[in-house]
Each structure stands twice: as structure tokens, then as C-alpha cells.
Design a protein around this motif. Structure first.
Motif, PDB file in Angstrom:
ATOM      1  N   GLY A 117       0.799  -1.216   0.000  1.00 37.02           N
ATOM      2  CA  GLY A 117       0.000   0.000   0.000  1.00 37.02           C
ATOM      3  C   GLY A 117       0.832   1.266   0.000  1.00 37.02           C
ATOM      4  O   GLY A 117       0.435   2.277  -0.588  1.00 37.02           O
ATOM      5  N   ALA A 118       1.987   1.257   0.650  1.00 31.72           N
ATOM      6  CA  ALA A 118       2.857   2.434   0.634  1.00 31.72           C
ATOM      7  C   ALA A 118       3.318   2.723  -0.785  1.00 31.72           C
ATOM      8  O   ALA A 118       3.409   3.876  -1.207  1.00 31.72           O
ATOM      9  N   VAL A 119       3.572   1.666  -1.535  1.00 28.18           N
ATOM     10  CA  VAL A 119       4.015   1.813  -2.921  1.00 28.18           C
ATOM     11  C   VAL A 119       2.864   2.304  -3.792  1.00 28.18           C
ATOM     12  O   VAL A 119       3.034   3.216  -4.603  1.00 28.18           O
ATOM     13  N   THR A 120       1.668   1.732  -3.633  1.00 26.21           N
ATOM     14  CA  THR A 120       0.545   2.195  -4.448  1.00 26.21           C
ATOM     15  C   THR A 120       0.180   3.635  -4.095  1.00 26.21           C
ATOM     16  O   THR A 120      -0.169   4.421  -4.982  1.00 26.21           O
ATOM     17  N   GLY A 121       0.284   4.004  -2.831  1.00 26.80           N
ATOM     18  CA  GLY A 121       0.049   5.391  -2.444  1.00 26.80           C
ATOM     19  C   GLY A 121       1.063   6.325  -3.094  1.00 26.80           C
ATOM     20  O   GLY A 121       0.714   7.417  -3.556  1.00 26.80           O
ATOM     21  N   MET A 122       2.313   5.886  -3.134  1.00 22.03           N
ATOM     22  CA  MET A 122       3.353   6.663  -3.795  1.00 22.03           C
ATOM     23  C   MET A 122       2.997   6.860  -5.266  1.00 22.03           C
ATOM     24  O   MET A 122       3.113   7.959  -5.806  1.00 22.03           O
ATOM     25  N   PHE A 123       2.512   5.798  -5.910  1.00 22.02           N
ATOM     26  CA  PHE A 123       2.145   5.874  -7.325  1.00 22.02           C
ATOM     27  C   PHE A 123       0.949   6.804  -7.553  1.00 22.02           C
ATOM     28  O   PHE A 123       0.875   7.494  -8.562  1.00 22.02           O
ATOM     29  N   MET A 124       0.003   6.818  -6.614  1.00 21.75           N
ATOM     30  CA  MET A 124      -1.140   7.727  -6.748  1.00 21.75           C
ATOM     31  C   MET A 124      -0.666   9.180  -6.733  1.00 21.75           C
ATOM     32  O   MET A 124      -1.104   9.992  -7.554  1.00 21.75           O
ATOM     33  N   VAL A 125       0.210   9.490  -5.807  1.00 22.45           N
ATOM     34  CA  VAL A 125       0.738  10.852  -5.727  1.00 22.45           C
ATOM     35  C   VAL A 125       1.512  11.187  -7.001  1.00 22.45           C
ATOM     36  O   VAL A 125       1.359  12.275  -7.562  1.00 22.45           O
ATOM     37  N   VAL A 126       2.301  10.257  -7.487  1.00 19.53           N
ATOM     38  CA  VAL A 126       3.049  10.460  -8.732  1.00 19.53           C
ATOM     39  C   VAL A 126       2.091  10.758  -9.882  1.00 19.53           C
ATOM     40  O   VAL A 126       2.320  11.666 -10.682  1.00 19.53           O
ATOM     41  N   GLY A 127       1.016   9.994  -9.970  1.00 13.71           N
ATOM     42  CA  GLY A 127       0.058  10.204 -11.046  1.00 13.71           C
ATOM     43  C   GLY A 127      -0.547  11.593 -11.013  1.00 13.71           C
ATOM     44  O   GLY A 127      -0.704  12.243 -12.054  1.00 13.71           O
ATOM     45  N   ILE A 128      -0.867  12.068  -9.830  1.00 17.25           N
ATOM     46  CA  ILE A 128      -1.457  13.398  -9.721  1.00 17.25           C
ATOM     47  C   ILE A 128      -0.429  14.479 -10.032  1.00 17.25           C
ATOM     48  O   ILE A 128      -0.718  15.437 -10.746  1.00 17.25           O
ATOM     49  N   LEU A 129       0.778  14.333  -9.536  1.00 21.45           N
ATOM     50  CA  LEU A 129       1.797  15.366  -9.729  1.00 21.45           C
ATOM     51  C   LEU A 129       2.473  15.331 -11.095  1.00 21.45           C
ATOM     52  O   LEU A 129       2.824  16.382 -11.636  1.00 21.45           O
ATOM     53  N   TYR A 130       2.667  14.142 -11.646  1.00 24.08           N
ATOM     54  CA  TYR A 130       3.465  14.013 -12.873  1.00 24.08           C
ATOM     55  C   TYR A 130       2.751  13.273 -14.001  1.00 24.08           C
ATOM     56  O   TYR A 130       3.308  13.112 -15.080  1.00 24.08           O
ATOM     57  N   GLY A 131       1.550  12.792 -13.743  1.00 23.43           N
ATOM     58  CA  GLY A 131       0.864  11.945 -14.702  1.00 23.43           C
ATOM     59  C   GLY A 131       0.322  12.697 -15.912  1.00 23.43           C
ATOM     60  O   GLY A 131       0.406  13.914 -16.025  1.00 23.43           O
ATOM     61  N   TYR A 132      -0.269  11.941 -16.801  1.00 25.32           N
ATOM     62  CA  TYR A 132      -0.841  12.477 -18.035  1.00 25.32           C
ATOM     63  C   TYR A 132      -2.361  12.348 -17.967  1.00 25.32           C
ATOM     64  O   TYR A 132      -2.902  11.550 -17.214  1.00 25.32           O
ATOM     65  N   ASP A 133      -3.051  13.140 -18.770  1.00 26.22           N
ATOM     66  CA  ASP A 133      -4.510  13.055 -18.802  1.00 26.22           C
ATOM     67  C   ASP A 133      -5.076  13.056 -20.218  1.00 26.22           C
ATOM     68  O   ASP A 133      -6.281  13.117 -20.406  1.00 26.22           O
ATOM     69  N   ASP A 134      -4.207  12.975 -21.191  1.00 26.80           N
ATOM     70  CA  ASP A 134      -4.626  12.888 -22.590  1.00 26.80           C
ATOM     71  C   ASP A 134      -4.364  11.461 -23.062  1.00 26.80           C
ATOM     72  O   ASP A 134      -3.210  11.005 -23.062  1.00 26.80           O
ATOM     73  N   ALA A 135      -5.397  10.755 -23.461  1.00 27.77           N
ATOM     74  CA  ALA A 135      -5.267   9.356 -23.868  1.00 27.77           C
ATOM     75  C   ALA A 135      -4.271   9.169 -25.005  1.00 27.77           C
ATOM     76  O   ALA A 135      -3.697   8.086 -25.157  1.00 27.77           O
ATOM     77  N   LYS A 136      -4.025  10.199 -25.764  1.00 25.95           N
ATOM     78  CA  LYS A 136      -3.099  10.104 -26.905  1.00 25.95           C
ATOM     79  C   LYS A 136      -1.691  10.572 -26.563  1.00 25.95           C
ATOM     80  O   LYS A 136      -0.828  10.620 -27.423  1.00 25.95           O
ATOM     81  N   ASP A 137      -1.457  10.910 -25.304  1.00 22.93           N
ATOM     82  CA  ASP A 137      -0.144  11.400 -24.872  1.00 22.93           C
ATOM     83  C   ASP A 137       0.797  10.222 -24.625  1.00 22.93           C
ATOM     84  O   ASP A 137       1.048   9.821 -23.487  1.00 22.93           O
ATOM     85  N   TYR A 138       1.336   9.681 -25.694  1.00 21.84           N
ATOM     86  CA  TYR A 138       2.226   8.524 -25.612  1.00 21.84           C
ATOM     87  C   TYR A 138       3.458   8.839 -24.770  1.00 21.84           C
ATOM     88  O   TYR A 138       3.860   8.041 -23.932  1.00 21.84           O
ATOM     89  N   GLU A 139       4.055   9.997 -24.975  1.00 25.97           N
ATOM     90  CA  GLU A 139       5.262  10.375 -24.222  1.00 25.97           C
ATOM     91  C   GLU A 139       4.946  10.538 -22.738  1.00 25.97           C
ATOM     92  O   GLU A 139       5.718  10.132 -21.882  1.00 25.97           O
ATOM     93  N   GLY A 140       3.798  11.148 -22.437  1.00 29.00           N
ATOM     94  CA  GLY A 140       3.398  11.306 -21.038  1.00 29.00           C
ATOM     95  C   GLY A 140       3.197   9.962 -20.361  1.00 29.00           C
ATOM     96  O   GLY A 140       3.611   9.758 -19.226  1.00 29.00           O
ATOM     97  N   LYS A 141       2.574   9.036 -21.074  1.00 33.40           N
ATOM     98  CA  LYS A 141       2.358   7.693 -20.536  1.00 33.40           C
ATOM     99  C   LYS A 141       3.701   7.000 -20.300  1.00 33.40           C
ATOM    100  O   LYS A 141       3.940   6.420 -19.244  1.00 33.40           O
TER     101      LYS A 141
END
Length: 157
Positions: A56-80
Motif C-alpha cells: 500500500g505504501a508503494v501504491t500510495g506513492m504511485f497515486m501521488v506520482v500520477g497526480i503530480l506528474y501523470g498524463y490526462d490525454d489518452a493520446k499522450d504517448y510520451e506522457g504515458k
């Protein structure tokens, strides 16, 4: 011990699961109210619903990463690609320190302790479980990354 590590450890000691402790420690950065963040992370404790899979500590870390550094455009290959690379980098750092990112392996369980009933948070529980240390480590790893890589081009932390 840095501020985020202390916050994550404290949230865990208050009774939040490992994933919730992580999002709580970074709640001021993730542009989400704390209650929503805690609810979002609530399913990931105990290695995802106490199935003892990814910590859970790792998945929580990933959630924060997604919000801070993640992508939100389905076509953003580089962001993904960049997001997945960052997740793998952080997971590898955690694994280098602990030997695994799998809850049951971190806790030395044989797979039989996966009842959906959470363990009571007693003094004995805290002596037996190393979860607080794992939460602290994940918070430290993520905080160090954030300190050197301003999220979304800003350093308002």
C-alpha cells in the motif's frame, strides 16, 4: 527524518492504511481535498484490499506520482511512457531498500493472512508489522524525487 516521512508515519499510527498514509503525507501537493484522497487510497491498504499484493505504501506513492506528474490525454504517448518510467524508477528504489514491493513478501507472510478483516491496531501489531517503516521509506523516496523534480513545472512546496 524529513517532514513527509514524519507525516506518513503519523498517519499510519493514527490508523490509516499504508496507501492512505502516503496520500495524507502529500495531501497539500496533490490538488485534492484530503477526504477524497483518503477515500481514493482506502482500497489499496494491505496490498490492495488486504490481498497482500503490491504494498500500500508503494501504491500510495504511485497515486501521488500520477497526480503530480501523470498524463490526462489518452493520446499522450510520451506522457504515458514518462509516467511508467517514473513509477518503475521509484518502485526499484523501494525494492532496492526492502527487497520487494509485494506486501506478503515484505511482511514475511505465507499468503494465508489475506482475510478482508483488518488487524486491530494494538501495541503487538505495531511490534510485529514493519508497515510504518515501509510508509516512511516510500514517503522519503517520493519526497526526495519531488524536491529535485518540481511537479508540473512549479516548486510551490
Amino acid at each position: 527524518m524529513n517532514k513527509r516521512e514524519e507525516l506518513a508515519r503519523q498517519a499510519f499510527k493514527e490508523g490509516y492504511n499504508c496507501s492512505q498514509a502516503m496520500v495524507a503525507a502529500f495531501s497539500d501537493l496533490i490538488e485534492m481535498d484530503k477526504k477524497t484522497a483518503l477515500r481514493l487510497a482506502s482500497s489499496f491498504g494491505g496490498g490492495m484490499g488486504r490481498m497482500r499484493e503490491v504494498c500500500g505504501a508503494v501504491t500510495g506513492m504511485f497515486m501521488v506520482v500520477g497526480i503530480l506528474y501523470g498524463y490526462d490525454d489518452a493520446k499522450d504517448y510520451e506522457g504515458k511512457k514518462d509516467t511508467y518510467a517514473l513509477v518503475q524508477e521509484l518502485a526499484n528504489q523501494f525494492k532496492a531498500e526492502t527487497g520487494s514491493i509485494i506486501c506478503r513478501e515484505l511482511l514475511g507472510l505465507d499468503g494465508k493472512d489475506n482475510s478482508p478483516v483488518p488487524s486491530k491496531r494494538t501495541e503487538e501489531y505495531y511490534k510485529k508489522r514493519t508497515c510504518e517503516d515501509k510508509v516512511g521509506l516510500a514517503a522519503k523516496i517520493l519526497d526526495e524525487y519531488i524536491q529535485s523534480h518540481c511537479p508540473k513545472g512549479t516548486c510551490n512546496f
